[in-house]
Design a protein around this motif. Structure first.
Motif, PDB file in Angstrom:
ATOM      1  N   ASN A 174      -8.745   0.730  10.990  1.00  0.00           N
ATOM      2  CA  ASN A 174      -9.806   0.568   9.995  1.00  0.00           C
ATOM      3  C   ASN A 174      -9.745   1.659   8.933  1.00  0.00           C
ATOM      4  O   ASN A 174      -9.837   1.393   7.730  1.00  0.00           O
ATOM      5  CB  ASN A 174     -11.177   0.597  10.696  1.00  0.00           C
ATOM      6  N   ILE A 175      -9.580   2.910   9.379  1.00  0.00           N
ATOM      7  CA  ILE A 175      -9.499   4.026   8.438  1.00  0.00           C
ATOM      8  C   ILE A 175      -8.216   3.948   7.626  1.00  0.00           C
ATOM      9  O   ILE A 175      -8.224   4.146   6.408  1.00  0.00           O
ATOM     10  CB  ILE A 175      -9.575   5.377   9.186  1.00  0.00           C
ATOM     11  N   LYS A 176      -7.106   3.635   8.309  1.00  0.00           N
ATOM     12  CA  LYS A 176      -5.821   3.514   7.604  1.00  0.00           C
ATOM     13  C   LYS A 176      -5.912   2.469   6.493  1.00  0.00           C
ATOM     14  O   LYS A 176      -5.423   2.671   5.385  1.00  0.00           O
ATOM     15  CB  LYS A 176      -4.718   3.126   8.595  1.00  0.00           C
ATOM     16  N   ASP A 177      -6.556   1.330   6.794  1.00  0.00           N
ATOM     17  CA  ASP A 177      -6.678   0.251   5.807  1.00  0.00           C
ATOM     18  C   ASP A 177      -7.499   0.711   4.600  1.00  0.00           C
ATOM     19  O   ASP A 177      -7.170   0.400   3.451  1.00  0.00           O
ATOM     20  CB  ASP A 177      -7.323  -0.982   6.443  1.00  0.00           C
ATOM     21  N   LYS A 178      -8.586   1.448   4.851  1.00  0.00           N
ATOM     22  CA  LYS A 178      -9.431   1.933   3.750  1.00  0.00           C
ATOM     23  C   LYS A 178      -8.670   2.926   2.879  1.00  0.00           C
ATOM     24  O   LYS A 178      -8.731   2.875   1.646  1.00  0.00           O
ATOM     25  CB  LYS A 178     -10.703   2.588   4.306  1.00  0.00           C
ATOM     26  N   LEU A 179      -7.942   3.844   3.531  1.00  0.00           N
ATOM     27  CA  LEU A 179      -7.162   4.823   2.785  1.00  0.00           C
ATOM     28  C   LEU A 179      -6.068   4.134   1.973  1.00  0.00           C
ATOM     29  O   LEU A 179      -5.842   4.457   0.805  1.00  0.00           O
ATOM     30  CB  LEU A 179      -6.535   5.846   3.741  1.00  0.00           C
ATOM     31  N   LYS A 180      -5.388   3.159   2.615  1.00  0.00           N
ATOM     32  CA  LYS A 180      -4.286   2.457   1.943  1.00  0.00           C
ATOM     33  C   LYS A 180      -4.796   1.696   0.730  1.00  0.00           C
ATOM     34  O   LYS A 180      -4.185   1.732  -0.346  1.00  0.00           O
ATOM     35  CB  LYS A 180      -3.608   1.503   2.924  1.00  0.00           C
ATOM     36  N   THR A 181      -5.938   1.004   0.882  1.00  0.00           N
ATOM     37  CA  THR A 181      -6.507   0.243  -0.233  1.00  0.00           C
ATOM     38  C   THR A 181      -6.833   1.170  -1.394  1.00  0.00           C
ATOM     39  O   THR A 181      -6.505   0.893  -2.549  1.00  0.00           O
ATOM     40  CB  THR A 181      -7.793  -0.486   0.215  1.00  0.00           C
ATOM     41  N   PHE A 182      -7.497   2.288  -1.092  1.00  0.00           N
ATOM     42  CA  PHE A 182      -7.860   3.236  -2.139  1.00  0.00           C
ATOM     43  C   PHE A 182      -6.616   3.779  -2.847  1.00  0.00           C
ATOM     44  O   PHE A 182      -6.565   3.848  -4.076  1.00  0.00           O
ATOM     45  CB  PHE A 182      -8.660   4.400  -1.563  1.00  0.00           C
ATOM     46  N   LEU A 183      -5.616   4.165  -2.071  1.00  0.00           N
ATOM     47  CA  LEU A 183      -4.402   4.751  -2.647  1.00  0.00           C
ATOM     48  C   LEU A 183      -3.630   3.754  -3.495  1.00  0.00           C
ATOM     49  O   LEU A 183      -3.144   4.074  -4.580  1.00  0.00           O
ATOM     50  CB  LEU A 183      -3.510   5.308  -1.532  1.00  0.00           C
ATOM     51  N   GLU A 184      -3.531   2.521  -3.002  1.00  0.00           N
ATOM     52  CA  GLU A 184      -2.801   1.504  -3.762  1.00  0.00           C
ATOM     53  C   GLU A 184      -3.528   1.167  -5.057  1.00  0.00           C
ATOM     54  O   GLU A 184      -2.903   0.956  -6.093  1.00  0.00           O
ATOM     55  CB  GLU A 184      -2.594   0.256  -2.899  1.00  0.00           C
ATOM     56  N   GLU A 185      -4.864   1.125  -5.006  1.00  0.00           N
ATOM     57  CA  GLU A 185      -5.649   0.868  -6.222  1.00  0.00           C
ATOM     58  C   GLU A 185      -5.497   2.021  -7.221  1.00  0.00           C
ATOM     59  O   GLU A 185      -5.650   1.826  -8.426  1.00  0.00           O
ATOM     60  CB  GLU A 185      -7.126   0.670  -5.869  1.00  0.00           C
ATOM     61  N   SER A 186      -5.183   3.221  -6.696  1.00  0.00           N
ATOM     62  CA  SER A 186      -4.978   4.381  -7.560  1.00  0.00           C
ATOM     63  C   SER A 186      -3.531   4.501  -8.024  1.00  0.00           C
ATOM     64  O   SER A 186      -3.171   5.448  -8.724  1.00  0.00           O
ATOM     65  CB  SER A 186      -5.378   5.667  -6.823  1.00  0.00           C
ATOM     66  N   GLY A 187      -2.690   3.533  -7.590  1.00  0.00           N
ATOM     67  CA  GLY A 187      -1.309   3.521  -8.048  1.00  0.00           C
ATOM     68  C   GLY A 187      -0.337   4.341  -7.232  1.00  0.00           C
ATOM     69  O   GLY A 187       0.755   4.686  -7.699  1.00  0.00           O
TER      70      GLY A 187
END
Length: 207
Positions: free
Chosen positions: A117-130
């Protein structure tokens, strides 16, 4: 001189920890005087006086505009003064490179061991930030992005495993050592205190 007790107003309730809190505050005042000579600590004996000066309800508050730590003696805990001192010193020194490196190490380490769950949230944020999450992204994050990531970790901290929580505690102790302050056990013994510290870090980075 950087510590004072505001005795105006009648205490709304008795806090049995008050003598110990004052003792901790005196020790903290001596410590913070070396790091932040202009920072003041004010202990308020009544909740109404605390609110008068802070406009807030709570146990403690660091006001960066006046460089003052306010403590409500009616409901403060043993961890309240050390927490606010940590916050004040962190805000003052957050831009220093060694602190930034330690924060980045913490984010990257937690990302590797966190639950899905945490990994998914971090990954989404990072990918949205490029960012490419397969690379060493932590080294190139700016302070606002670090703040966002710490906020995510703080919101999910209680869901971490015992081992992962231990990693976070060790990083916070390392940060405190870099800041030149000691970390009393009360500051890291509960999940709630750790979450507050992580939110403080996020707040410091976002300024």
């Amino acid at each position: 001189p950087n510590l004072s007790i505001n005795k105006k107003g009648k205490p709304e309730k008795v806090n049995n920890l008050k003598p110990r809190i004052i003792k901790i505050a005196k020790a903290s005042a001596r410590s913070v005087a070396k790091l932040l000579p202009k920072t003041k600590i004010v202990l308020h004996e009544s909740k109404s006086e605390y609110f008068k000066y802070t406009g807030k309800k709570g146990r403690g508050y660091y006001d960066p505009t006046t460089d003052t730590i306010h403590i409500d003696l009616t409901n403060a805990k043993l961890s309240t003064v050390p927490h606010e001192v940590f916050h004040a010193v962190l805000l003052d020194r957050i831009s220093e490179s060694d602190l930034n490196v330690t924060l980045r190490e913490m984010v990257a380490t937690i990302d590797k061991v966190a639950n899905k769950n945490i990994k998914d949230k971090l990954k989404t944020f990072l990918e949205e930030s490029g960012y490419d999450t397969e690379t060493d992204y932590a080294a190139s994050l700016d302070e606002e992005q670090m703040s966002e990531l710490l906020g995510i970790l703080a919101s999910e901290y209680t869901n971490l495993s015992v081992e992962d929580k231990s990693i976070v505690r060790k990083f916070i102790e390392k940060l405190a050592k870099l800041l030149g302050i000691s970390v009393p056990v009360q500051l890291t013994e509960s999940d709630k205190n750790i979450v507050r510290l992580m939110n403080d870090m996020a707040d410091a980075l976002s300024r």
